[in-house]
Design an enzyme around this catalytic site. Structure first.
Site, PDB file in Angstrom:
ATOM      1  N   GLY A   1       0.636  -1.473   0.146  1.00 49.71           N
ATOM      2  CA  GLY A   1       0.055   0.298  -0.062  1.00 49.71           C
ATOM      3  C   GLY A   1       0.432   1.922   0.213  1.00 49.71           C
ATOM      4  O   GLY A   1       0.432   2.326   0.410  1.00 49.71           O
TER       5      GLY A   1
ATOM      6  N   HIS B   1      -2.053   2.225 -11.278  1.00 50.18           N
ATOM      7  CA  HIS B   1      -1.778   3.210 -10.871  1.00 50.18           C
ATOM      8  C   HIS B   1      -2.443   4.570 -11.769  1.00 50.18           C
ATOM      9  O   HIS B   1      -2.321   5.375 -10.976  1.00 50.18           O
ATOM     10  CB  HIS B   1      -0.064   3.190 -10.944  1.00 50.18           C
ATOM     11  N   ARG B   2      -2.133   4.854 -12.881  1.00 52.28           N
ATOM     12  CA  ARG B   2      -2.989   6.625 -13.293  1.00 52.28           C
ATOM     13  C   ARG B   2      -3.832   5.991 -13.158  1.00 52.28           C
ATOM     14  O   ARG B   2      -4.987   6.439 -12.991  1.00 52.28           O
ATOM     15  CB  ARG B   2      -2.679   5.660 -14.828  1.00 52.28           C
TER      16      ARG B   2
END
Length: 190
Positions: free
Chosen positions: A24, A62-63
């Site tokens: 995380g 991620h994007r």
């Protein structure tokens, strides 16, 4: 959310977020960047290989988490130069140092040492806020191959150097972020 608060503006200037894979750490760094109130520049250190679908899927995840207002810089090698170009009122999120170290793995030690010194000096003079994400790789067995040991040693040393110089340092594991500056004792300050 707990926020690092060590500078006059209420925010730390250099923040390190470290931890194992899938802990995380990128999400925590993204939360810190979003809460900074600054324009965010996401500094991606990886090469995007169109033939590596699994990596492309990770990058896409991620994007999708990041706001559309964030800028994206792809900087696989010249990290210090890129950081030095950032506006003073921005927040840089560098993800990740492990990937950046891997990109430099074929370089000889003297060149690598110089590259690290330039990066650390750039961080010390950086007017922008900068959040670094770094992997912890040394918690397992010693790698059986020279390249694995070189990667582990280079990343471990860089993370330790950056951690000792950062204004805030978080360890993220099992989905929890722990502020090491609040509960830890630095080995470099006694």
């Amino acid at each position: 959310m707990t926020q690092p608060q060590t500078s006059e503006s209420g925010w730390s200037r250099v923040v390190l977020v470290t931890g194992p894979a899938r802990s995380g750490k990128s999400e925590w760094a993204e939360r810190l960047a979003a809460a900074s109130g600054r324009s965010v520049i996401y500094v991606a250190t990886s090469y995007l290989d169109p033939q590596d679908q699994e990596w492309a899927d990770r990058v896409a995840q991620h994007r999708q988490r990041r706001p559309e207002t964030w800028q994206n810089w792809e900087v696989p090698l010249e990290l210090a130069a890129a950081l030095g170009q950032a506006p003073a009122d921005s927040c840089l999120l560098v993800d990740s140092l492990g990937t950046w170290v891997a990109n430099w793995l074929d370089r000889p030690d003297p060149e690598w040492q110089q590259t690290c010194e330039v990066l650390l000096a750039t961080c010390a003079a950086l007017p922008a806020m900068c959040i670094f994400v770094a992997e912890e790789t040394g918690w397992g067995v010693v790698p059986a191959f020279p390249a694995g040991r070189l990667f582990r040693d280079r990343l471990g040393k860089l993370v330790r150097e950056l951690g000792s110089r950062s204004d805030a340092c978080y360890l993220v594991t099992a989905g929890f972020a722990v502020n090491l500056r609040a509960i830890g004792q630095s080995l470099t300050t006694g």
